[in-house]
Design an enzyme around this catalytic site. Structure first.
Site, short mmCIF file in Angstrom:
data_model
loop_
_atom_site.label_atom_id
_atom_site.label_comp_id
_atom_site.label_asym_id
_atom_site.label_seq_id
_atom_site.Cartn_x
_atom_site.Cartn_y
_atom_site.Cartn_z
N SER A 1 -15.45 4.94 12.32
CA SER A 1 -13.98 4.89 12.42
C SER A 1 -13.38 6.24 12.80
O SER A 1 -12.40 6.71 12.21
CB SER A 1 -13.38 4.42 11.09
N HIS B 1 -4.91 -9.01 3.70
CA HIS B 1 -3.80 -9.17 4.65
C HIS B 1 -4.27 -9.47 6.06
O HIS B 1 -3.69 -10.27 6.77
CB HIS B 1 -2.93 -7.91 4.62
N ARG B 2 -5.36 -8.82 6.47
CA ARG B 2 -5.80 -9.01 7.86
C ARG B 2 -6.40 -10.40 8.08
O ARG B 2 -6.29 -10.96 9.18
CB ARG B 2 -6.78 -7.92 8.29
N ASN C 1 -4.79 -2.02 -4.42
CA ASN C 1 -5.97 -2.10 -3.54
C ASN C 1 -5.75 -1.21 -2.33
O ASN C 1 -6.24 -1.51 -1.23
CB ASN C 1 -6.17 -3.56 -3.11
N ASP D 1 -10.43 -2.19 12.30
CA ASP D 1 -9.48 -3.16 11.75
C ASP D 1 -9.06 -4.17 12.82
O ASP D 1 -9.06 -5.39 12.60
CB ASP D 1 -8.25 -2.46 11.18
N GLU E 1 -11.06 -4.80 2.02
CA GLU E 1 -10.33 -5.59 1.02
C GLU E 1 -11.18 -6.73 0.47
O GLU E 1 -11.04 -7.16 -0.66
CB GLU E 1 -9.03 -6.13 1.63
N LYS F 1 0.63 -6.37 1.94
CA LYS F 1 -0.11 -5.10 1.86
C LYS F 1 0.32 -4.16 2.99
O LYS F 1 0.42 -2.95 2.81
CB LYS F 1 -1.62 -5.38 1.94
N ASP G 1 0.82 -1.22 0.00
CA ASP G 1 0.00 0.00 0.00
C ASP G 1 0.85 1.27 0.00
O ASP G 1 0.52 2.26 -0.67
CB ASP G 1 -0.95 0.01 1.20
#
Ligand SMILES: Nc1ncnc2c1ncn2[C@@H]1O[C@H](COP(=O)(O)OP(=O)(O)OP(=O)(O)O)[C@@H](O)[C@H]1O
Ligand SMILES: Nc1ccn([C@H]2C[C@H](O)[C@@H](COP(=O)(O)O)O2)c(=O)n1
Length: 670
Positions: free
Chosen positions: A200, A413-414, A95, A319, A347, A438, A52
Site C-alpha cells: 500500500s 463499509h466497503r 474500528n 481498498d 475490517e 465508517k 472513523d
C-alpha cells in the site's frame, strides 16, 4: 450496528450524474493528528465526518486538544506542540485503524499513561509489528488481552537513544505511517528501516505529503528507509483543505462504467495525492472510458458496452480494488486481483467475505491466500443484445430479494458500498447498510441520485376495466416486459382447488404460493409443469383469486415473485396494488377504471369471444362483489393512491387509453 436492518435496492438500468465526494478518511485523520501535534492553530476544511474521523476527534479531545466546529465541515484545531495536556486517559477508537495505529505511536512517545481499545474486530487486527518498533525506541506498551493485538496499555517510559528502528512493511502500511508521524516528537534524528516488501505504498505517499504540509520533510531511500531529522517540528499550515475520498470515488466511477454513464466525481482528480485515484486507470483497462480534470474524474461504459476482465496486481489500490471485484461481475471473462493479502486483516477478512457474497449473486469465485478470481456472467453467455450496457447481465435466477437472504456486509463499509453495484444485475438486499457510516454516512442517498432504476409502469384498477389489455399494448410499444399480477392470484386459486386446499387456509395457501412453479411463455402460462387453459380466465377462478388475495400471508409470499419480473429494459404491470405495495417507486402509476356496467359488458364480450357461456347480469353481480372484496379488504386494498393518475375508460377505446399511458410515461421517463 444492527445486522437485522437492510436496504432493498431496485434493479438498476443506468447511471449518470455527478457526486461531490466526502473528504478522504486517510487525509482527514492524518490532518487532525498532525494539527494536534503542531504548535499553533489549523483550520481544517472539508473534513470527513464519519465514524472513523469521529473516533479520532473524540480521541484528541479526550487528550485535551481543543477542536472547534466552524460549520460546513470546517474545524479549528489548536495544537499542543506534541505535549498532550491530558496525561492519563482511556481512549475507545472503535474500528478506526487510521486513528488507532497513529495514536498508539504518538502516545507511546509522549510520556503519559493511556489505554487504547476498540470494537471486537479491532482487537483481532494485528498491531504487534508497530508495538515492536515502538519498544525498540524504548516505549512501554503492554498487551491487555492477546499478544500482538489491541487493547493496549501505554505507560511513561525512558526512551532510548536508538538512531534507527525497523518495522515490517508487509502487513499494514499504517505501522510505518504511525511511526513516521510520531518520530518528530523525539526531537532527534531517527531512521526507520522497512522490513519486507512495503504494501500500500500510496498511503505512505499521503503520509509524507501531509507531514510536508505541516513542515516536516522526511528523507528517504526509496521504500526501504525513511529518516526524520533532529529538530523537526510540526508547524500549523494555517488552513488546509481535505481532498475528496478517492476510495469512495471508485463506486461511482464503476457505476458509470457499468451503467452507461457519464458519472462524474468531484473532489479528486489529476492533482490528487491519493493512490486510489489510480483506480480510474484500472477501470479503463477493463474498457471504461475515463476523463480526468484537476479536481474531477468521469467514467462511461466501454465503447462496445462490455467491460473486459483484467489480471491485476492491486498493491497500489488495496481498498479500491474491492470495487473491481464487483465490477468483474459485469465483465466478459475471468478477472484476477492479486497481491491483496492485506484484505484479510481489514475490517473483516475481505477476501473471504467478497468471495462468499459474490457467489450469492451468481459469480464463480476462487479465493487464495492473497488473490481472488472472479468469473461474472458475461453478456455473451446470456445473449444480451449489443446495444445494452453491461448492466442486467447477472444470472436471472440469482435474484436475492428474499427476506431471509441478502448480501451480508460484515460490519465493513466497503462491502456495503461495493455490493450496491450488483444492483445493476438484479434487485438486491444489503444487510446492515448503516456500516457505511465508517467513511460515507450518506452513501446510499448519493448512490440513488446518480443511478436510474429499471422503470416500472404500474396500472391498477378494478376487474375488467381493461388494464391488462392496455398494459400489454404499452409493454409491446416500449419493448418492456409485462406482468399480469392477477394471474398469480388466479394461479394460486387454481392450484388450491387442484390440491384441495381450502381458500381460507392462510398458512397452507402461503406455502403453496411460495412453492408454485410459474412460467409465462407468450400468451401461454404453465403451472407446475402443466399448461393452464382458459379456466384461468373464468369467473369461478376469478372469485377464488379474489378470496385468496385478501390473505396477508399469501400476498407476502407472492411479493418477491412479482418483483422478480422487474428486468431491463422495463416492466409494465397491472393489478390492484402494483403502484402502492409491489412497486411503490414505479416511474408511472395509473389508476385505470370504467363504470361497472361497461366492465360487465366488456367481460361478456370477451368471454363470448372465447366461446364461454355468460350472462351480463351475472357478470355485473360478480364484478360488484369482487370490487367490494378488493376495495374493502385490509391487505393491500384496491384504491386510487394520490400519486396515481386517473384513467377512466368508460368512454375511451383501447387506443385512446394506450396513448394516455404512453404520453404519461414520456413525461416521466428518466
Ligand atoms: N377502453 C376499452 N374499450 C373497450 N374495450 C376494452 C377497453 N379496454 C379493454 N377492453 C376490453 O375489455 C375486456 C377486458 O379487458 P382486460 O381483460 O384487459 O381487463 P382487466 O382489467 O385486465 O381485467 P381483469 O383484471 O379482471 O383480468 C377485453 O376484452 C378488452 O379487449
Ligand atoms: N395485484 C393484484 C392482482 C390481483 N388481485 C386479486 C384481485 C382479483 O379479484 C383477483 C384476480 O385478478 P384479475 O386477474 O382479475 O386482475 O386477484 C390482487 O389482489 N392484487
Amino acid at each position: 450496528m444492527n445486522p437485522s436492518e437492510f436496504i432493498n435496492l431496485p434493479p438498476l438500468l443506468s447511471a449518470r450524474g455527478s457526486v461531490r465526494l466526502p473528504g478522504s478518511k486517510s487525509i482527514s485523520n492524518r490532518v487532525l493528528l498532525l494539527a494536534a501535534l503542531s504548535g499553533g492553530t489549523t483550520i481544517v476544511r472539508d473534513l470527513l465526518r464519519s465514524d472513523d474521523t469521529d473516533r479520532m476527534l473524540e480521541g484528541l479531545q479526550t487528550l485535551g486538544v481543543t477542536v472547534e466546529s466552524l460549520g460546513n465541515n470546517a474545524y479549528k484545531v489548536t495544537g499542543c506542540g506534541g505535549d498532550f495536556p491530558v496525561k492519563n486517559a482511556e481512549l475507545f477508537l472503535g474500528n478506526a485503524g487510521t486513528a488507532f495505529r497513529p495514536l498508539t505511536a504518538a502516545l507511546a512517545l509522549s510520556g503519559g499513561s493511556y489505554t487504547l481499545s476498540g470494537v471486537a474486530r479491532m482487537h483481532e487486527r494485528p498491531i504487534g509489528d508497530l508495538v515492536d518498533a515502538l519498544r525498540g525506541l524504548g516505549a512501554d506498551i503492554a498487551y491487555l488481552a492477546n499478544d500482538g493485538f489491541p487493547p493496549l496499555q501505554i505507560k511513561p517510559a525512558t526512551l532510548s537513544g536508538a538512531a534507527s528502528v525497523s518495522v515490517r512493511g508487509d502487513v499494514s502500511s499504517q505501522f510505518l505511517t504511525a511511526l513516521l508521524m510520531a518520530l518528530p516528537l523525539l526531537g532527534r534524528t531517527v531512521t526507520v528501516e522497512v522490513i519486507g516488501e512495503l504494501i500500500s505504498k500510496p498511503y505512505i505517499e499521503i503520509t509524507l505529503a501531509m507531514m510536508a504540509r505541516f513542515g516536516i520533510v522526511v528523507l528517504r531511500d526509496g521504500w526501504k528507509s525513511f529518516t526524520v531529522a533532529a529538530g523537526s517540528r510540526y508547524v500549523a499550515p494555517g488552513e488546509i483543505y481535505v481532498e475528496g475520498d478517492a476510495s469512495s470515488a471508485s463506486y461511482f466511477l464503476a457505476a458509470g462504467a457499468i451503467g452507461g454513464g457519464p458519472v462524474r466525481v468531484e473532489g479528486v482528480g489529476r492533482g490528487s495525492i491519493q493512490g486510489d485515484v489510480r483506480f480510474a486507470g484500472e477501470l479503463a483497462k477493463m474498457g471504461a472510458q475515463i476523463e480526468m480534470g484537476d479536481n474531477w474524474i468521469e467514467a462511461r461504459a466501454p465503447v462496445n458496452g462490455k467491460l473486459q476482465a483484467i489480471d491485476l496486481d492491486c498493491n497500489h489500490i488495496p481498498d479500491a480494488a474491492m470495487t473491481l471485484a464487483v465490477a468483474a461481475l459485469f465483465a466478459n471473462g475471468t478477472t484476477t486481483l492479486r497481491n491483496i493479502a492485506s484484505w484479510r486483516v481489514k475490517e473483516t477478512d475481505r477476501i473471504h467475505a467478497m468471495a462468499t457474497e459474490l457467489r450469492k449473486v451468481g459469480a464463480l469465485v476462487e479465493e487464495g491466500a492473497d488473490y481472488i478470481r472472479i468469473t461474472g456472467l458475461s453478456s455473451e453467455e446470456l445473449g444480451v443484445s449489443e446495444n445494452r450496457s453491461a448492466a442486467s447481465i447477472l444470472n436471472p435466477q440469482s435474484s436475492i430479494l428474499n427476506p431471509a437472504a441478502g448480501i451480508d456486509t460484515y460490519d465493513d463499509h466497503r462491502m456495503a458500498m461495493c455490493f450496491s453495484l450488483a444492483a445493476f444485475g438484479n434487485a438486491i438486499r444489503i444487510n446492515d447498510p448503516r456500516c457505511v457510516a465508517k467513511t460515507f454516512p450518506d452513501y446510499f442517498t448519493e448512490f440513488a441520485k446518480v443511478t436510474q432504476s429499471v422503470p416500472v409502469i404500474a396500472i391498477d384498477g378494478p376487474s375488467a376495466s381493461g388494464k391488462g389489455t392496455v398494459a400489454q399494448r404499452v409493454a409491446n410499444e416500449l419493448g418492456f416486459h409485462y406482468l399480469d399480477s392477477g394471474a398469480l392470484y388466479r394461479l394460486l386459486a387454481t392450484a388450491a382447488m387442484r390440491d384441495g386446499v381450502a381458500l381460507d387456509d392462510e398458512v397452507a395457501l402461503a406455502g403453496l404460493a411460495s412453492r408454485m412453479d410459474i412460467v409465462f411463455k407468450g400468451e401461454q402460462i404453465w403451472l407446475d409443469g402443466a399448461p393452464v387453459g382458459d379456466e384461468l380466465r373464468g369467473e369461478a377462478c376469478a372469485a377464488g383469486a379474489s378470496k385468496v388475495a385478501a390473505l396477508h400471508q399469501v400476498r407476502a409470499a407472492l411479493l418477491a415473485k412479482q418483483r422478480d419480473f422487474r428486468k431491463a429494459p422495463g416492466l409494465v404491470t397491472d393489478g390492484r396494488d402494483m403502484g402502492s405495495v409491489v412497486f411503490p417507486d414505479a416511474t408511472l402509476k395509473i389508476f385505470l377504471t370504467a363504470s361497472a356496467q361497461i366492465r360487465a359488458e366488456r367481460r361478456y364480450k370477451q368471454l363470448k369471444e372465447k366461446g364461454m357461456d355468460a350472462k351480463i347480469a351475472d357478470l355485473l353481480q360478480d364484478i360488484r362483489a369482487r370490487d367490494e372484496r378488493d376495495t374493502q379488504r385490509s391487505a393491500a386494498p384496491l384504491q386510487q393512491y394520490p400519486d396515481a393518475s386517473l384513467l377512466d375508460t368508460t368512454t375511451l377505446d383501447v387506443d385512446q387509453a394506450v396513448k394516455f399511458v404512453l404520453n404519461g410515461y414520456q413525461c416521466k421517463a428518466p
